[in-house]
Design a protein around this motif. Structure first.
Motif, PDB file in Angstrom:
ATOM      1  N   HIS A 182       0.845  -1.190   0.000  1.00 27.34           N
ATOM      2  CA  HIS A 182       0.000   0.000   0.000  1.00 27.34           C
ATOM      3  C   HIS A 182       0.884   1.246   0.000  1.00 27.34           C
ATOM      4  O   HIS A 182       1.860   1.348   0.730  1.00 27.34           O
ATOM      5  CB  HIS A 182      -0.899  -0.001   1.236  1.00 27.34           C
ATOM      6  N   GLU A 183       0.489   2.184  -0.815  1.00 29.48           N
ATOM      7  CA  GLU A 183       1.202   3.444  -0.980  1.00 29.48           C
ATOM      8  C   GLU A 183       1.554   4.141   0.351  1.00 29.48           C
ATOM      9  O   GLU A 183       2.676   4.615   0.546  1.00 29.48           O
ATOM     10  CB  GLU A 183       0.287   4.336  -1.828  1.00 29.48           C
ATOM     11  N   LEU A 184       0.585   4.192   1.285  1.00 26.45           N
ATOM     12  CA  LEU A 184       0.840   4.894   2.549  1.00 26.45           C
ATOM     13  C   LEU A 184       1.923   4.199   3.372  1.00 26.45           C
ATOM     14  O   LEU A 184       2.755   4.839   4.015  1.00 26.45           O
ATOM     15  CB  LEU A 184      -0.439   4.986   3.386  1.00 26.45           C
ATOM     16  N   GLU A 237       0.270  -2.348  11.340  1.00 28.81           N
ATOM     17  CA  GLU A 237      -0.935  -2.097  10.550  1.00 28.81           C
ATOM     18  C   GLU A 237      -1.242  -3.306   9.691  1.00 28.81           C
ATOM     19  O   GLU A 237      -0.345  -3.949   9.166  1.00 28.81           O
ATOM     20  CB  GLU A 237      -0.739  -0.852   9.672  1.00 28.81           C
ATOM     21  N   GLU A 238      -2.536  -3.584   9.556  1.00 27.83           N
ATOM     22  CA  GLU A 238      -2.953  -4.666   8.668  1.00 27.83           C
ATOM     23  C   GLU A 238      -3.449  -4.072   7.365  1.00 27.83           C
ATOM     24  O   GLU A 238      -4.248  -3.136   7.363  1.00 27.83           O
ATOM     25  CB  GLU A 238      -4.080  -5.469   9.300  1.00 27.83           C
ATOM     26  N   TYR A 239      -2.943  -4.578   6.270  1.00 24.48           N
ATOM     27  CA  TYR A 239      -3.490  -4.230   4.946  1.00 24.48           C
ATOM     28  C   TYR A 239      -3.954  -5.531   4.346  1.00 24.48           C
ATOM     29  O   TYR A 239      -3.143  -6.302   3.832  1.00 24.48           O
ATOM     30  CB  TYR A 239      -2.412  -3.596   4.061  1.00 24.48           C
ATOM     31  N   GLY A 240      -5.247  -5.790   4.415  1.00 26.97           N
ATOM     32  CA  GLY A 240      -5.752  -7.085   3.979  1.00 26.97           C
ATOM     33  C   GLY A 240      -5.066  -8.185   4.756  1.00 26.97           C
ATOM     34  O   GLY A 240      -5.015  -8.149   5.985  1.00 26.97           O
ATOM     35  N   LYS A 267       4.582   0.834  15.136  1.00 27.22           N
ATOM     36  CA  LYS A 267       3.168   0.495  14.954  1.00 27.22           C
ATOM     37  C   LYS A 267       3.036  -0.781  14.160  1.00 27.22           C
ATOM     38  O   LYS A 267       3.990  -1.246  13.523  1.00 27.22           O
ATOM     39  CB  LYS A 267       2.436   1.621  14.231  1.00 27.22           C
ATOM     40  N   ASP A 275       5.660   5.577   4.598  1.00 24.19           N
ATOM     41  CA  ASP A 275       6.149   5.530   5.982  1.00 24.19           C
ATOM     42  C   ASP A 275       7.507   4.843   6.068  1.00 24.19           C
ATOM     43  O   ASP A 275       8.373   5.256   6.827  1.00 24.19           O
ATOM     44  CB  ASP A 275       5.153   4.765   6.865  1.00 24.19           C
ATOM     45  N   ASP A 284      11.270   8.377  10.890  1.00 26.05           N
ATOM     46  CA  ASP A 284      10.669   9.261  11.869  1.00 26.05           C
ATOM     47  C   ASP A 284       9.227   8.917  12.184  1.00 26.05           C
ATOM     48  O   ASP A 284       8.462   9.765  12.645  1.00 26.05           O
ATOM     49  CB  ASP A 284      10.759  10.709  11.367  1.00 26.05           C
ATOM     50  N   GLN A 285       8.831   7.675  11.891  1.00 27.64           N
ATOM     51  CA  GLN A 285       7.492   7.205  12.250  1.00 27.64           C
ATOM     52  C   GLN A 285       7.509   6.688  13.677  1.00 27.64           C
ATOM     53  O   GLN A 285       8.552   6.417  14.236  1.00 27.64           O
ATOM     54  CB  GLN A 285       7.063   6.051  11.317  1.00 27.64           C
ATOM     55  N   ARG A 286       6.321   6.537  14.277  1.00 26.21           N
ATOM     56  CA  ARG A 286       6.304   5.871  15.576  1.00 26.21           C
ATOM     57  C   ARG A 286       6.097   4.375  15.365  1.00 26.21           C
ATOM     58  O   ARG A 286       5.510   3.951  14.373  1.00 26.21           O
ATOM     59  CB  ARG A 286       5.255   6.441  16.526  1.00 26.21           C
ATOM     60  N   LYS A 296      10.194   7.314   4.663  1.00 23.20           N
ATOM     61  CA  LYS A 296      10.365   8.646   5.233  1.00 23.20           C
ATOM     62  C   LYS A 296      11.099   8.638   6.563  1.00 23.20           C
ATOM     63  O   LYS A 296      11.757   9.592   6.941  1.00 23.20           O
ATOM     64  CB  LYS A 296       8.997   9.329   5.419  1.00 23.20           C
ATOM     65  N   TYR A 346       8.848 -12.310  13.457  1.00 22.37           N
ATOM     66  CA  TYR A 346       9.184 -12.534  14.864  1.00 22.37           C
ATOM     67  C   TYR A 346      10.686 -12.415  15.100  1.00 22.37           C
ATOM     68  O   TYR A 346      11.139 -11.759  16.044  1.00 22.37           O
ATOM     69  CB  TYR A 346       8.696 -13.907  15.332  1.00 22.37           C
TER      70      TYR A 346
END
Lengths: 321, 321, 321, 321, 321
Positions: free
Chosen positions: D55-57, D72-75, D70, D61, D66-68, D64, D140
């Motif tokens: 996914h583009e977003l 995330e599930e994409y499908g 996290k 991340d 400097d993210q926190r 770039k 893991y």
């Protein structure tokens, strides 16, 4: 010691009964037995444990004292621990009350000296309509009586806080205020530890999944819960204001200190000026004309007085003196 | 080291068995094996890992030490880590106990020196009625023993706090109190980190979704949970009062400082007055009649003494001296 | 005292009615009775308790005052306690309003003096379209009116904080600022204890499981909830900034103190130098040539003046004076 | 930069492949591709974005920085951001690692310099039995490696705290301790912000509703979660003790200050007495018999010495000197 | 003022339309109208309220300003309040943006001066593929633009904190640091009150129960949520470090104070010794042989110089000077 052992039918007192008769009154609709014990020994307790089928762990808790307030379900029966808090000689004293409530019986076990529940029983017996709700209503009545006794304690703590607040902005009372605030904080925590878990317990007796025994008396337990909530809110306010007061106290000490310093500095300056002048006229130079003046000495004293007076006036105006 | 390896049937001790015999006792109803290890090496552990089918990650945790208290489910089996806290020479020492409990077996792994669980085994064997509940009851008995050993530690910390409180409003003890409060806070956190996660673990063994193994011993785990709750409440009180005591300590230092300052200022003023008077009569003016009086000198000393005495008396009355 | 007792139909005012007529208007679709009481006595209250079937515990709360804000459901009826907060002479005054709302009736019970709700009634009557929603809308209108009156209080507290902030970095105002901050903190907590539980209450009247009575007015209650949320956020900001301001105040006191100290130290040094010089020339050595110089004395004064002046200049440059 | 791009089958390494061959290995049971990138440019990334359908977003991340942390599930695919924390020259340095894991592929994107994951890959390849679990196991392994690198950092912070604690009750180190405590607090927060959100992420990979990809590796993620929990507990302890140490530091400064004051006051008193005596015998009274004594001067010095000595001894005994 | 009113079809801009034409574009699949208002008056707003069927309470909130950030559902439509924060002259300025998004329309209402959203519209129109998602995507784009504008503010606050940190361990800057820290804390809270409720709002637009309108744009809202989370974490760090810095500041003031005291004490001691010596040789004893020595005076000055020098050297070595 067995304080009371009474059988009730449809909310009305039948008669005082003996321990061995209890069995006859169990398992009958609309009837229940209400027993009150005070500092029972193991043997007395064992008798009731058998007749009411109480769980060993609960009995242990009821006898040992020093438990935290709680509500436990054992099958259909409820077991509750409460703390009685009384204020004696500015100290909080805690007593423990354990209540076993099941279908057909209520057993209250009070440890340590302190006020009993004769009043509660009398008030219940005056309202058979309510007492008809059975053991759950008795549990409520006992809880309500204990929680009602928290209010004078809260009020005493509030009064103590207000009395400290009156002192806190007055000079020279910092040490005493601090001792009282520390004491107040400690008592507040003690009261909180009695009220908060009891509030959690009460919350299980109305609203969502309520034990079968208490289903018809939910509104009463909500009322107790509400009282406990008020106590908690009051206690939190006292606690937070006490913390603030301790901080304010420190600031006041520092401010007072600063004022003492300024005063001290001002007097030191005044004395220093006088000392220097006396020192100057105490020098041994051969040619100090003023030393030979007839009025030299009084003039010197006058100069010193004027210099000190002028400084005094300036410091006064600056608020240092 | 294998401390014990015993087979039980219907709650009664059958006999001590060897590691290789364990298999014969597994998978039989009403029977279970209770093994106690102390500082086992990898090889000993491997044998039990195989016979009981323990998960690799759990075995690693049990051997490595330094884990946080926790409860993990591996299929039907439970794995629990607990901390044993003991007070030695005013320091808290922590040992780790890991317990594997599954259908038919309990394996406890104790690391570091410290008191063993022989007492627990003896007490369990005296009550076959309870021991019949099997591995879950043994898990409870171990947990209960460990948690019971927290109480003397809590009491020691409470006693330490009370002893500091007695000191805190006494002058000149601020430094020592501070060191003790810091130490107390640190120990309180250590105890909290042992008790709190264990409380969370216990909370999973009664009430809602309970592992099959523990379904019949819920009331016992609730009791342990309750003990842990009491410890947490006590620890929180100690912690909060220690924080307050540190603040109060600072205020007391400031107050004492202020008193020293006032005392200092008062004496400085007294000395300054005497110095000025001596300076004045040390001036070299030609015409200072009192210098020629016969009693000039003793009078001067008297004036100085009276002036100083009067100041002393005023400062005393004002509470500065 | 009965302030008003009016019957409404389809949102329109029918007419003022007597207590005994109320029954005629109950149980009729599209009709409801809106009664407003002010400091009612037990007898007045008992009449309404009977006609509306109010629960004994709720009636007690409504009459006694000093309750915490709350929402309770009694069957289909709602019972709400709210606090009216007004600012009088820089003090917050709290009054209690209890509202009973059920199918076909709303009864508001206002205790203590303070502004009434005549305005609310008039505004409702001007919008029959909204008043058609019945008792729930009246409950909303009363809630909204009370919550709206919190805003000027919040603004007054914010103004007070800003005024203290302007003072806090100014010298010599520490004591007064501290008293005002303490007072501010206390008032903030009072307002919070009024707004927060009411927010919880409002949260039950929209969204998830909403009482049947309020199902069509959810958006209005969400609006009130939102207002209460804003008040809480504002109150939290004030509270946190007040705590910070108390800390900053202490630091400012310490900084000011340090500056006074430096000033004092600088003057002490200047005076000390003059004293030493005077002392030296006051020594009684036989051979001190400068004592016999003709210009010895003025030169000595000059030296003293220059030394002091030089020190003064150095301290000035260092920012101590 | 592409560090590695390897295909695996049933947990065994097949061979290094080129980017354009990846497609051939996707969608085949028991096979997956594990790609490691280091500071990739947009073009490299675009190729993988297409072949794996990222996914583009998420890609944004990953590039770039400097993210926190996290998850995330994409499908069916998972996207995780982790922080690598290393201690260099007493400063914490943070690097970012992004991992895309989906059916048949794992892609790790490492930004900033720092240690790579070659070790992790080698260890995985040594245990094909575990690597068979596929992309979830690789995720893991990477997580575990990163979290394991937090421990030396925690230990360094603990060592720093202990070293400060040794200093804190020693005089004259307050300023340095304060700087170190401030620095320690800051680093603690940095570590916490890396560990805490990662712990939340790990908590989604075992227990309740677990993404399909990770269903067979739950116990491993629980282990990582447990490690993160230990780090958090350690970090919280450091943080709380650092706050306490800052307060204690302030008290120590005040106590030391008080002792300096007492010392100063004592010496001032001693000097003042000598000054007054010298001043008295410097007065110019005509009749001061002791001035004419032959031993007057040595006696005077003796008196001054004795007076000062006596004061010195008293102050010593009182602990002021 | 109407800034823009444009119709879109399948993500492509159709054309600018008039208010009265809007109706023609509503209720058509793949079409929507995007209207941007700036400080609208009541009449303009009323027109849109009617054509889009907006709820009266939402319209009121959009026009009144001073609302807290929130998300409300009105049937299928969404209503969101956001705060735009800009940094002007070291002060944070807040503007309010309200967005109504429903099937077929988006209406943004911007209050107060400040940067508009022309950029957002242009960027959206450049990506018709994304704009096809309709009103929900526009809502996301506006949210994203506003949240992106928080980052420079956070960075400015971080830079301010770092600049204060550089000052905090430097002497003589305490007062200025304190003012800046207080200001920083206040701004941090303002930013937090903008970001936190918006984060809660964003959390409702992905994951669990998502409004129908936003179902296809969940990943975008998760991204915004993530940004808000990062801002919150940064703000919390600033806030906590600011609190610590205020405490450290106080300690630094106390430490500096202590050093000034020591310096003062050292000089006082040096001066006192010189004063005593001068006093001794100023005594009027008849028999003080050294007074008659030819080199008595220079020797006396030498002794005084040596004594003072020796003290100076000792204090220097002890670090007091």
């Amino acid at each position: 010691m067995i304080v009371n052992c009474v059988a009730y039918e449809k909310g009305h007192r039948l008669r005082d009964i003996q321990t061995h008769e209890i069995e006859n009154y169990l398992g009958q609709p609309d009837r229940f037995v209400w027993v009150a014990l005070h500092n029972p020994d193991d043997k007395e307790m064992a008798a009731f444990q058998e007749v009411f089928g109480l769980h060993e762990l609960a009995v242990e808790d009821a006898l040992k004292g020093d438990q935290r307030p709680k509500l436990e379900e054992y099958g259909e029966a409820l077991f509750m621990i409460m703390h009685m808090i009384t204020l004696r000689d500015e100290q909080l004293e805690a007593g423990q009350v354990a209540v076993f409530a099941g279908p057909g019986y209520v057993l209250s076990v009070r440890l340590h000296p302190g006020q009993g529940f004769a009043m509660v029983r009398r008030r219940c017996e005056r309202e058979p309509k309510l007492l008809r709700h059975g053991p759950a209503f008795v549990l409520y009545a006992l809880m309500d009586a204990i929680v009602d006794r928290y209010f004078p304690v809260v009020e005493a703590l509030q009064a103590e806080l207000e009395s400290i607040e009156d002192q806190i902005f007055v000079r020279g009372t910092a040490r005493r205020s601090l001792e009282r605030l520390y004491q107040l904080k400690r008592q507040t925590m003690q009261l909180k530890h009695a009220a908060m878990p009891l509030g959690e317990a009460a919350a299980h007796l109305f609203g969502g999944r309520v034990p079968a025994l208490c289903r018809k008396t939910q509104e009463y337990f909500r009322d107790v819960y509400d009282h406990l909530h008020r106590i908690e809110a009051a206690v939190d306010t006292i606690r937070e204001m006490a913390i603030t007061a301790i901080q304010v106290n420190l600031s006041m000490v520092a401010i007072d200190e600063g004022e003492v310093h300024k005063r001290l500095a001002a007097w030191a300056a005044i004395f220093a000026v006088a000392t220097i002048l006396a020192g100057i006229w105490g020098m041994n130079f051969a040619h100090m004309p003023e030393l030979d003046w007839r009025l030299g000495y009084p003039l010197a004293l006058l100069v010193m007085g004027v210099a000190c007076g002028w400084l005094y006036w300036r410091f006064r105006r600056a608020g240092w003196l």
